[in-house]
Design a protein around this motif. Structure first.
Motif, PDB file in Angstrom:
ATOM      1  N   LEU A  19      -5.619  15.387   3.087  1.00 43.84           N
ATOM      2  CA  LEU A  19      -4.311  15.864   2.653  1.00 43.84           C
ATOM      3  C   LEU A  19      -3.457  16.254   3.850  1.00 43.84           C
ATOM      4  N   THR A  20      -4.054  16.932   4.804  1.00 42.42           N
ATOM      5  CA  THR A  20      -3.330  17.328   6.018  1.00 42.42           C
ATOM      6  C   THR A  20      -2.904  16.107   6.823  1.00 42.42           C
ATOM      7  N   THR A  21      -3.776  15.116   6.932  1.00 32.39           N
ATOM      8  CA  THR A  21      -3.436  13.897   7.664  1.00 32.39           C
ATOM      9  C   THR A  21      -2.286  13.153   6.994  1.00 32.39           C
ATOM     10  N   ALA A  22      -2.336  13.046   5.666  1.00 30.82           N
ATOM     11  CA  ALA A  22      -1.260  12.364   4.941  1.00 30.82           C
ATOM     12  C   ALA A  22       0.057  13.118   5.089  1.00 30.82           C
ATOM     13  N   PHE A  23       0.006  14.445   5.086  1.00 35.94           N
ATOM     14  CA  PHE A  23       1.225  15.236   5.238  1.00 35.94           C
ATOM     15  C   PHE A  23       1.799  15.084   6.645  1.00 35.94           C
ATOM     16  N   THR A  25       1.476  12.460   8.530  1.00 39.54           N
ATOM     17  CA  THR A  25       2.058  11.125   8.556  1.00 39.54           C
ATOM     18  C   THR A  25       3.443  11.142   7.923  1.00 39.54           C
ATOM     19  N   TYR A  26       3.572  11.857   6.816  1.00 43.25           N
ATOM     20  CA  TYR A  26       4.878  11.989   6.156  1.00 43.25           C
ATOM     21  C   TYR A  26       5.901  12.622   7.094  1.00 43.25           C
ATOM     22  N   LYS A  27       5.521  13.719   7.739  1.00 46.76           N
ATOM     23  CA  LYS A  27       6.459  14.403   8.635  1.00 46.76           C
ATOM     24  C   LYS A  27       6.881  13.517   9.792  1.00 46.76           C
ATOM     25  N   SER A  28       5.917  12.817  10.384  1.00 42.67           N
ATOM     26  CA  SER A  28       6.220  11.956  11.526  1.00 42.67           C
ATOM     27  C   SER A  28       7.150  10.824  11.115  1.00 42.67           C
ATOM     28  N   ASN A  29       6.843  10.151   9.999  1.00 39.56           N
ATOM     29  CA  ASN A  29       7.689   9.049   9.541  1.00 39.56           C
ATOM     30  C   ASN A  29       9.077   9.529   9.142  1.00 39.56           C
ATOM     31  N   ARG A  30       9.152  10.708   8.540  1.00 33.16           N
ATOM     32  CA  ARG A  30      10.446  11.264   8.141  1.00 33.16           C
ATOM     33  C   ARG A  30      11.306  11.540   9.373  1.00 33.16           C
ATOM     34  N   ASP A  31      10.701  12.118  10.395  1.00 33.37           N
ATOM     35  CA  ASP A  31      11.450  12.407  11.622  1.00 33.37           C
ATOM     36  C   ASP A  31      11.954  11.128  12.276  1.00 33.37           C
ATOM     37  N   TRP A  32      11.093  10.106  12.356  1.00 27.69           N
ATOM     38  CA  TRP A  32      11.510   8.844  12.964  1.00 27.69           C
ATOM     39  C   TRP A  32      12.596   8.159  12.146  1.00 27.69           C
ATOM     40  N   GLY A  77      10.914   4.416   3.768  1.00 23.71           N
ATOM     41  CA  GLY A  77      10.083   4.002   2.638  1.00 23.71           C
ATOM     42  C   GLY A  77       8.624   4.351   2.858  1.00 23.71           C
ATOM     43  N   SER A  78       8.161   4.194   4.082  1.00 20.79           N
ATOM     44  CA  SER A  78       6.797   4.566   4.415  1.00 20.79           C
ATOM     45  C   SER A  78       6.593   6.068   4.280  1.00 20.79           C
ATOM     46  N   ALA A  79       7.597   6.850   4.692  1.00 21.25           N
ATOM     47  CA  ALA A  79       7.513   8.302   4.555  1.00 21.25           C
ATOM     48  C   ALA A  79       7.449   8.698   3.086  1.00 21.25           C
ATOM     49  N   ASN A  80       8.226   8.045   2.249  1.00 20.49           N
ATOM     50  CA  ASN A  80       8.200   8.353   0.819  1.00 20.49           C
ATOM     51  C   ASN A  80       6.844   8.018   0.199  1.00 20.49           C
ATOM     52  N   ARG A  81       6.250   6.900   0.615  1.00 18.82           N
ATOM     53  CA  ARG A  81       4.916   6.557   0.112  1.00 18.82           C
ATOM     54  C   ARG A  81       3.877   7.571   0.580  1.00 18.82           C
ATOM     55  N   SER A  82       4.024   8.051   1.810  1.00 14.57           N
ATOM     56  CA  SER A  82       3.104   9.067   2.313  1.00 14.57           C
ATOM     57  C   SER A  82       3.243  10.364   1.524  1.00 14.57           C
ATOM     58  N   VAL A  86       0.508  12.380  -0.671  1.00 16.49           N
ATOM     59  CA  VAL A  86       0.230  13.799  -0.532  1.00 16.49           C
ATOM     60  C   VAL A  86       0.206  14.464  -1.908  1.00 16.49           C
ATOM     61  N   VAL A  87       1.172  14.137  -2.735  1.00 10.48           N
ATOM     62  CA  VAL A  87       1.227  14.731  -4.071  1.00 10.48           C
ATOM     63  C   VAL A  87       0.010  14.311  -4.900  1.00 10.48           C
ATOM     64  N   GLN A  88      -0.369  13.030  -4.815  1.00  7.23           N
ATOM     65  CA  GLN A  88      -1.542  12.576  -5.559  1.00  7.23           C
ATOM     66  C   GLN A  88      -2.811  13.265  -5.077  1.00  7.23           C
ATOM     67  N   LEU A  89      -2.966  13.411  -3.773  1.00 10.49           N
ATOM     68  CA  LEU A  89      -4.141  14.099  -3.237  1.00 10.49           C
ATOM     69  C   LEU A  89      -4.143  15.570  -3.619  1.00 10.49           C
ATOM     70  N   PHE A  90      -2.978  16.192  -3.595  1.00  8.02           N
ATOM     71  CA  PHE A  90      -2.888  17.607  -3.940  1.00  8.02           C
ATOM     72  C   PHE A  90      -3.249  17.831  -5.410  1.00  8.02           C
ATOM     73  N   ASN A  91      -2.852  16.899  -6.269  1.00  8.73           N
ATOM     74  CA  ASN A  91      -3.140  17.023  -7.693  1.00  8.73           C
ATOM     75  C   ASN A  91      -4.550  16.559  -8.051  1.00  8.73           C
ATOM     76  N   GLY A  92      -5.303  16.123  -7.078  1.00  8.21           N
ATOM     77  CA  GLY A  92      -6.693  15.747  -7.308  1.00  8.21           C
ATOM     78  C   GLY A  92      -6.903  14.304  -7.694  1.00  8.21           C
ATOM     79  N   GLY A  93      -5.870  13.499  -7.611  1.00 12.59           N
ATOM     80  CA  GLY A  93      -6.001  12.087  -7.945  1.00 12.59           C
ATOM     81  C   GLY A  93      -6.610  11.309  -6.807  1.00 12.59           C
ATOM     82  N   SER A  94      -7.130  10.153  -7.126  1.00 15.23           N
ATOM     83  CA  SER A  94      -7.665   9.298  -6.080  1.00 15.23           C
ATOM     84  C   SER A  94      -6.567   8.359  -5.593  1.00 15.23           C
TER      85      SER A  94
END
Length: 119
Positions: A19-23, A25-32, A77-82, A86-94
């Motif tokens: 979850l931390t790794t996915a988050f 990735t989201y932050k990095s892609n969002r910044d770029w 788009g990659s940031a949005n997928r990340s 994150v939301v799926q992992l946080f909610n316990g989904g695979s």
């Protein structure tokens, strides 16, 4: 919530390294995506603005700015997928790492068969 620093306290409630790794990735892609959007927008705006006030249109700057904006949209788009991951992992989904989708596109003058890979 629009800022990663507002989401981080919620994410850190669960002790999950994936979850931390996915988050991150989201932050990095969002910044770029933001950086590329500003640079590309400046290139397009400067060249079109100059043309409006009477300067010669700078085609290279316009094309470069548009290309940078296109790359920025892909990174966004990659940031949005990340973030969705994150939301799926946080909610316990695979979450599957790679999604493969076969498609057939048939239009009036175009027939195509293809494969989409989503990472």
């Amino acid at each position: 919530m629009s800022k990663p620093k507002e989401i981080l306290p919620i994410i850190s409630q669960k002790d999950n390294p994936e979850l931390t790794t996915a988050f991150n990735t989201y932050k990095s892609n969002r910044d770029w995506a933001n950086i590329l959007g500003v640079v590309g927008g400046f290139g397009v705006g400067y060249s079109l603005g100059g043309a409006i006030v009477g300067r010669k249109l700078s085609g290279g700057l316009l094309a470069g700015g548009a290309a940078i904006l296109g790359v920025g949209l892909l990174v966004n788009g990659s940031a949005n997928r990340s973030l969705q991951r994150v939301v799926q992992l946080f909610n316990g989904g695979s979450v599957s790492e790679v999604q493969i989708e076969l498609f057939i596109k048939s239009e009036d003058y175009l027939n195509a068969v293809g494969v989409k890979f989503r990472f």
